[in-house]
Design an enzyme around this catalytic site. Structure first.
Site, PDB file in Angstrom:
ATOM      1  N   HIS A  96      -8.348   3.895   8.646  1.00 10.75           N
ATOM      2  CA  HIS A  96      -8.902   2.613   8.214  1.00 10.75           C
ATOM      3  C   HIS A  96     -10.305   2.379   8.745  1.00 10.75           C
ATOM      4  O   HIS A  96     -11.137   1.783   8.063  1.00 10.75           O
ATOM      5  CB  HIS A  96      -7.987   1.472   8.659  1.00 10.75           C
ATOM      6  CG  HIS A  96      -6.812   1.273   7.771  1.00 10.75           C
ATOM      7  ND1 HIS A  96      -5.588   1.838   8.032  1.00 10.75           N
ATOM      8  CD2 HIS A  96      -6.660   0.575   6.625  1.00 10.75           C
ATOM      9  CE1 HIS A  96      -4.736   1.495   7.075  1.00 10.75           C
ATOM     10  NE2 HIS A  96      -5.364   0.736   6.210  1.00 10.75           N
ATOM     11  N   ASN A 148       0.833  -1.200   0.000  1.00 10.94           N
ATOM     12  CA  ASN A 148       0.000   0.000   0.000  1.00 10.94           C
ATOM     13  C   ASN A 148       0.871   1.254   0.000  1.00 10.94           C
ATOM     14  O   ASN A 148       0.792   2.101   0.901  1.00 10.94           O
ATOM     15  CB  ASN A 148      -0.950  -0.010   1.196  1.00 10.94           C
ATOM     16  CG  ASN A 148      -2.165   0.855   0.970  1.00 10.94           C
ATOM     17  OD1 ASN A 148      -2.276   1.536  -0.046  1.00 10.94           O
ATOM     18  ND2 ASN A 148      -3.087   0.847   1.910  1.00 10.94           N
TER      19      ASN A 148
END
Length: 494
Positions: free
Chosen positions: A380, A349
């Site tokens: 998140h 990521n």
């Protein structure tokens, strides 16, 4: 860990239902079929966009309009009325961009975007009880939050700070004028990245729209030394084909390996109570490996979509080959061969890790590692498993850094010792990552505690002992804060 959920990969029906027969035929949830279909349409739209709306044929405004309209349509197709959240956040933050001063625009944009995202995370899970398999409109909202804050900080750097106080990278990416409304919504909602990302820089996106993106990268290379007398026009076709092949392999692995070793295996009675510790260790590694293909699929396909539109050119490698990895979100080879926790995180990521570094790690005055992990967890979502992962990640990162600084130099004296060191650190890294990210996939408290109890919290204990008893040595050749132009000038004077 800087790892977001694979965008739209746990979605329930919210948009079109015309694909229902295909969903039943493949045995895949409808929302995953909608996501893949939407990204495939985006891929074809990207090819069309590059061929028929190229900068040489149309104006930047036309390219902005079409990129935005396609993006809005794809969001509504996938998420139905939930897409309103996305549009509300974009409009609110544009209001901040227009009205706030350059010295405060980054603060207001950050708190509003992160606040709205957190409220959506909480309401989706705990107020409306949507749970794990519900409409996850937060995926695009997370991407837009990254872009909103990235642009706000870059506007602040360009209009609210002195040039000599900026690092080289901050100076390169600084935005010297506030964007127009069309530029703003196009950057945030364009069809290439609105569903699955990745985050990118405003100046690079505008250069792409205006047709300057590739030439800007090429001018960084001395073409006479490379044997070129004029600027070439590199094609993304080979890179797109390569990435589409990777997505196909990832999809096949997802349909086979992931379903053979689901994460629910980690709470089975056999795993928790009957398997020995070494078996649990190995099985945890296998299950976590099996959870990766969906991430590989989603991010590589998103990268291919951007490349197909002509966006993502990064320059030329040491062999003179054109590279299209400016927006790549992962490096699979380096992930699977990582010999340190740091190396693993740097290649997983990538764009989110870069965002965290630019808006948090390089800017906060205290506890940068801890605050960066906390921001990553908040971004998140609010599942408890995320916080288990990120708190564990802080311990493991500090412990790994301590061990590396204390012992690595002993293994550099010969090739044999270096190979031995690499093999051992590879195995330790892969097992440590599997242990650390398991709660991220399991999400809830109960299965996480059950798993860690069955593993005797071994990595937590080892990490704490390392931090407590090994001397903390400074990292060689590593500065957290990038050098500013002002600091460079001071050194020259000294």
């Amino acid at each position: 860990m800087a790892a977001e959920p694979p965008p739209s990969f746990s979605y329930r029906t919210t948009g079109s239902t015309c694909l229902h027969p295909l969903s039943e035929l493949l045995g895949i949830p409808l929302d995953q079929v909608n996501f893949v279909t939407c990204q495939l349409f985006a891929l074809f739209a990207a090819f069309w966009f590059r061929s028929y709306l190229s900068p040489g044929k149309t104006s930047p405004d036309v390219r902005h309009v079409f990129a935005t309209i396609f993006g809005i349509y794809f969001v509504i197709f996938c998420f139905g009325w939930y897409s309103v959240h996305l549009f509300v956040l974009v409009l609110m933050c544009y209001g901040i961009m227009v009205t706030a001063s350059a010295s405060n625009v980054h603060r207001y944009s950050f708190f509003v975007a992160m606040g709205y995202l957190t409220i959506c995370h909480i309401s989706r899970i705990y107020i409306f009880h949507y749970g794990i398999l519900t409409t996850d409109f937060s995926g695009p909202l997370m991407i837009v939050t990254q872009k909103i804050t990235t642009l706000a900080f870059q506007v602040h750097d360009g209009l609210g700070r002195k040039a000599e106080d900026l690092s080289t990278e901050q100076h390169r990416l600084a935005v010297k004028a506030k964007p127009s409304f069309l530029e703003y919504v196009s950057y945030l909602l364009n069809f290439m990245s609105v569903i699955a990302g990745p985050c990118n820089n405003f100046k690079e996106y505008i250069a792409f729209i205006e047709g300057r993106h590739i030439h800007m990268k090429l001018l960084e290379v001395n073409w006479k030394e490379e044997g070129f007398h004029s600027l070439p026009e590199p094609s993304p076709t080979r890179a797109v084909i390569h990435k589409l092949c990777m997505t196909l392999v990832s999809l096949l692995l997802f349909l086979t390996l992931t379903k053979t070793f689901p994460v629910t295996c980690l709470v089975d009675d056999w795993f928790v109570h009957k398997a020995n510790f070494l078996t649990r260790l190995c099985y945890l590694y296998v299950v976590m490996q099996a959870s990766k293909p969906k991430y590989y699929f989603a991010w590589t396909l998103a990268d291919a979509v951007n490349n197909a539109a002509g966006f993502g050119f990064s320059g030329v490698d040491k062999n003179g080959n054109f590279c299209w990895d400016l927006l790549s979100n992962l490096n699979i080879w380096k992930i699977e061969t990582a010999t340190s926790f740091k190396m693993y995180l740097e290649n997983w990521n990538i764009q989110t890790a870069t965002w965290l570094k630019r808006v948090c790690y390089e800017r906060v005055p205290w506890y940068p590692t801890v605050l960066t992990f906390i921001l990553s967890a908040l971004w998140h979502g609010v599942y408890p498993g995320y916080y288990f992962t990120f708190l564990t990640g802080i311990l493991v990162t500090l412990a790994a850094r301590t061990v590396r600084n204390n012992y690595r130099h002993y293994f550099l004296s010969s090739k044999a010792l270096k190979v031995f060191y690499d093999i051992v650190t590879w195995a330790v890294t892969q097992l440590a990552v599997s242990y650390t990210v398991a709660p991220f996939v399991m999400l809830a408290i109960e299965p996480t505690i059950s798993l860690y109890k069955s593993m005797y919290f071994y990595l937590h204990v080892i990490s704490l002992l390392i931090i407590l008893f090994l001397p903390i040595k400074p990292q060689a050749h590593n500065q957290r804060r990038p050098q500013t132009l002002n600091s460079v000038n001071k050194k020259k004077i000294d």
